[in-house]
Design a protein around this motif. Sequence first.
Motif, PDB file in Angstrom:
ATOM      1  N   UNK A   1      -7.473 -19.750  -9.891  1.00 27.65           N
ATOM      2  CA  UNK A   1      -6.310 -19.067  -9.325  1.00 27.65           C
ATOM      3  C   UNK A   1      -6.066 -17.716 -10.004  1.00 27.65           C
ATOM      4  N   UNK A   2      -6.161 -17.689 -11.334  1.00 31.17           N
ATOM      5  CA  UNK A   2      -5.931 -16.411 -12.016  1.00 31.17           C
ATOM      6  C   UNK A   2      -7.116 -15.458 -11.806  1.00 31.17           C
ATOM      7  N   UNK A   3      -8.286 -16.025 -11.578  1.00 32.51           N
ATOM      8  CA  UNK A   3      -9.464 -15.207 -11.280  1.00 32.51           C
ATOM      9  C   UNK A   3      -9.251 -14.466  -9.962  1.00 32.51           C
ATOM     10  N   UNK A   4      -8.743 -15.194  -8.954  1.00 29.10           N
ATOM     11  CA  UNK A   4      -8.468 -14.567  -7.656  1.00 29.10           C
ATOM     12  C   UNK A   4      -7.491 -13.415  -7.838  1.00 29.10           C
ATOM     13  N   UNK A   5      -6.427 -13.694  -8.613  1.00 30.81           N
ATOM     14  CA  UNK A   5      -5.397 -12.686  -8.834  1.00 30.81           C
ATOM     15  C   UNK A   5      -6.012 -11.436  -9.469  1.00 30.81           C
ATOM     16  N   UNK A   6      -6.836 -11.667 -10.463  1.00 29.20           N
ATOM     17  CA  UNK A   6      -7.401 -10.517 -11.188  1.00 29.20           C
ATOM     18  C   UNK A   6      -8.359  -9.707 -10.307  1.00 29.20           C
ATOM     19  N   UNK A   7      -9.040 -10.362  -9.410  1.00 29.28           N
ATOM     20  CA  UNK A   7      -9.997  -9.663  -8.562  1.00 29.28           C
ATOM     21  C   UNK A   7      -9.328  -8.751  -7.544  1.00 29.28           C
ATOM     22  N   UNK A   8      -8.021  -8.983  -7.301  1.00 24.48           N
ATOM     23  CA  UNK A   8      -7.332  -8.162  -6.302  1.00 24.48           C
ATOM     24  C   UNK A   8      -7.195  -6.709  -6.765  1.00 24.48           C
ATOM     25  N   UNK A   9      -7.449  -6.439  -8.039  1.00 20.94           N
ATOM     26  CA  UNK A   9      -7.369  -5.060  -8.516  1.00 20.94           C
ATOM     27  C   UNK A   9      -8.504  -4.209  -7.939  1.00 20.94           C
ATOM     28  N   UNK A  10      -9.575  -4.870  -7.534  1.00 16.26           N
ATOM     29  CA  UNK A  10     -10.726  -4.126  -7.023  1.00 16.26           C
ATOM     30  C   UNK A  10     -10.766  -4.227  -5.513  1.00 16.26           C
ATOM     31  N   UNK A  11     -10.456  -3.102  -4.815  1.00 15.23           N
ATOM     32  CA  UNK A  11     -10.382  -3.155  -3.337  1.00 15.23           C
ATOM     33  C   UNK A  11     -11.634  -3.750  -2.704  1.00 15.23           C
ATOM     34  N   UNK A  12     -12.792  -3.486  -3.286  1.00 12.70           N
ATOM     35  CA  UNK A  12     -14.031  -3.977  -2.695  1.00 12.70           C
ATOM     36  C   UNK A  12     -14.095  -5.483  -2.655  1.00 12.70           C
ATOM     37  N   UNK A  13     -13.392  -6.147  -3.601  1.00  7.70           N
ATOM     38  CA  UNK A  13     -13.455  -7.610  -3.691  1.00  7.70           C
ATOM     39  C   UNK A  13     -12.451  -8.310  -2.766  1.00  7.70           C
ATOM     40  N   UNK A  14     -11.517  -7.505  -2.201  1.00  3.22           N
ATOM     41  CA  UNK A  14     -10.417  -8.127  -1.441  1.00  3.22           C
ATOM     42  C   UNK A  14     -10.898  -9.034  -0.305  1.00  3.22           C
ATOM     43  N   UNK A  15     -11.834  -8.587   0.550  1.00  4.01           N
ATOM     44  CA  UNK A  15     -12.240  -9.494   1.643  1.00  4.01           C
ATOM     45  C   UNK A  15     -12.783 -10.816   1.112  1.00  4.01           C
ATOM     46  N   UNK A  16     -13.579 -10.760   0.077  1.00  2.02           N
ATOM     47  CA  UNK A  16     -14.128 -11.999  -0.486  1.00  2.02           C
ATOM     48  C   UNK A  16     -13.009 -12.897  -0.994  1.00  2.02           C
ATOM     49  N   UNK A  17     -12.026 -12.297  -1.631  1.00  3.49           N
ATOM     50  CA  UNK A  17     -10.906 -13.079  -2.161  1.00  3.49           C
ATOM     51  C   UNK A  17     -10.077 -13.692  -1.039  1.00  3.49           C
ATOM     52  N   UNK A  18      -9.896 -12.919   0.033  1.00  2.00           N
ATOM     53  CA  UNK A  18      -9.145 -13.460   1.178  1.00  2.00           C
ATOM     54  C   UNK A  18      -9.875 -14.673   1.748  1.00  2.00           C
ATOM     55  N   UNK A  19     -11.185 -14.561   1.833  1.00  2.00           N
ATOM     56  CA  UNK A  19     -11.979 -15.681   2.345  1.00  2.00           C
ATOM     57  C   UNK A  19     -11.823 -16.893   1.425  1.00  2.00           C
ATOM     58  N   UNK A  20     -11.894 -16.637   0.128  1.00  2.81           N
ATOM     59  CA  UNK A  20     -11.744 -17.722  -0.841  1.00  2.81           C
ATOM     60  C   UNK A  20     -10.370 -18.374  -0.696  1.00  2.81           C
ATOM     61  N   UNK A  21      -9.352 -17.494  -0.509  1.00  2.00           N
ATOM     62  CA  UNK A  21      -7.983 -18.002  -0.327  1.00  2.00           C
ATOM     63  C   UNK A  21      -7.894 -18.898   0.891  1.00  2.00           C
ATOM     64  N   UNK A  22      -8.514 -18.466   1.968  1.00  2.00           N
ATOM     65  CA  UNK A  22      -8.486 -19.261   3.205  1.00  2.00           C
ATOM     66  C   UNK A  22      -9.127 -20.625   2.959  1.00  2.00           C
ATOM     67  N   UNK A  23     -10.267 -20.591   2.276  1.00  2.00           N
ATOM     68  CA  UNK A  23     -10.949 -21.853   1.975  1.00  2.00           C
ATOM     69  C   UNK A  23     -10.038 -22.763   1.159  1.00  2.00           C
ATOM     70  N   UNK A  24      -9.359 -22.166   0.175  1.00  2.00           N
ATOM     71  CA  UNK A  24      -8.464 -22.967  -0.677  1.00  2.00           C
ATOM     72  C   UNK A  24      -7.375 -23.638   0.144  1.00  2.00           C
ATOM     73  N   UNK A  25      -6.771 -22.860   1.055  1.00  2.00           N
ATOM     74  CA  UNK A  25      -5.710 -23.421   1.901  1.00  2.00           C
ATOM     75  C   UNK A  25      -6.262 -24.601   2.705  1.00  2.00           C
TER      76      UNK A  25
END
Lengths: 363, 197
Positions: free
Chosen positions: B143-167
């Motif tokens: 969870x904190x890894x996802x949060x930290x990755x949001x600082x890098x715009x390039x990683x956002x789509x991957x994080x959104x996908x990960x978030x969706x999977x988590x939900x």
Amino acid sequence: MSDKPTMIEFRDVHKYYGDYHALRGINGQIRAGEFFSLLGPSGCGKTTLLRTIAGFEGIDSGAVLIDGKDMARVPANERPTNMVFQSYAIFPHMSVGENVGFGLRRDPRSKAEKAKAVEEALEMVGLKGYGGRAAHALSGGQRQRVALARALILKPKVLLLDEPLSALDKKMREHMQVELIKLQRQVGITFVLVTHDQEEALVMSDRIAVMFEGEIAQLADPETLYRRPNSKKVAEFIGTMNFIPAQVISETGGQIEIEAKGLGRATLPADQCPAGRGDAPMVGLRPETLTLLYPGQTATDRSVDGVIDEVIYFGDMTYYDVYLGGTDVEVRLSMRNTPGRPILEVGSKVDVAWSPSALVLFR
Amino acid sequence: MIATILGIFGARASTRYSFPGKGGLIGLIMLPLVLPEIIVALSLLVVLLAIAVPLSLYTVILGHVLITTPFAVAILSSAFQSLDKSLEEAAYDLGEGPVSTFRLIILPLVAPGIISSLLICFTISLDEFIIAYFLAGADTVLSSYIYSQFRFPAKVPAMLALGTILVLVSIVLLSIAEFFRRRGIAKTGGKDTGGFL
């Protein structure tokens, strides 16, 4: 019958739940091979007493002996008793066969022999071929049979039954009563039944202990209990009894002369006069010991005139409430409705036959 | 990491059964349920720093056990309460000792409760952020890894996908948990007295 050896013995058993004195000095013996009932209203301690035999409840003083051995240090799983629970306690995640065979887990016999024993136990309770069924899908009557088979497969010295019939409907209950009696005769094991149903106890038992408030009020065979209750409380609890105010006229050498209101004088032998408790004297008599005299009939013993106050028709029987001898003493009597015997009407003047030998004096 | 937590709270909640009368203790265990998570996380952090425990995955585990235990206790105590006491007595009466009675009778009957409690606690632990963020120290937690990755715009789509999977995973796990809880109740013939879904 009295020459049978003692199976269970209570020696001054006391049990407290906190401040509550649940068992107040229980004494008594249950004989080997008899059908014994603990009868009493709810909260009288009968279930507690049964659980002290099983080993689920400890006792605070006194001793419980099974087959001559003090059970104080013997845990429930090592006692020669098995129990049929009020809720039956069928293991819901097992099949019928697994339930019945549960107690054989520690048995050294082979699987095939155990399977045979399970099948025999099921056959004994009339559930042959049910072994593979799921236990939670059974009806109430079937659960009860499974519980019985499960308890009997271990061939215990004592089978304990905690109100096993209370969850069944009336027809089923009467049917199971007879089956239980037959089963008990067949296996010859000592049965100890807890019940609040006096009829059930009278039907099934060789002997009954009537309990009130943690004490055994009377321990006797059903007939003695019914005909010669030793206190008004026992008399009221078992069946119906008429109570008539009386006076003690004289006591000489075991014979007690009394005068009962509406009935007149009578002399009673000592066995009809249980020990006094300091209550106002009363005589008790059961409805069926009184008979209405139809025209042309005469009393074999004594008779008294009366007026019918109420008629209650029950099909096979009719109950009459009758005022005796011009007094305000009202008794209930029962007459069998045999063919050609008319039902009398309210207000009729009648003669009532009675016999001093049917009286019990409470005082 | 999560598996260890599961083992701990499973065992812990089960002990509730041994002392049924301990109302105060249960209250204490349930406390994290009503306290804001940030307070739990902060106070744990303060305590851990005060006794000089280095922050690591183990401290996260400690925090997660603290907040998931109330859920496990709630689920398991309802499972234990729906168990008829005479079932145990019957097994005992038929010659089994306390240990084999537990294994043969109690465990199978509360197994659905245990499974559903495992799954619910896993889900909670997986999605938990605050405690993971405060107590992880140098280690990374999902969870904190996802949060930290949001600082890098390039990683956002991957994080959104990960978030969706988590939900999705959370929803599926919770559904499975509830399914097991209900099946357990139906099997033992009890009444449904409420759950989380």
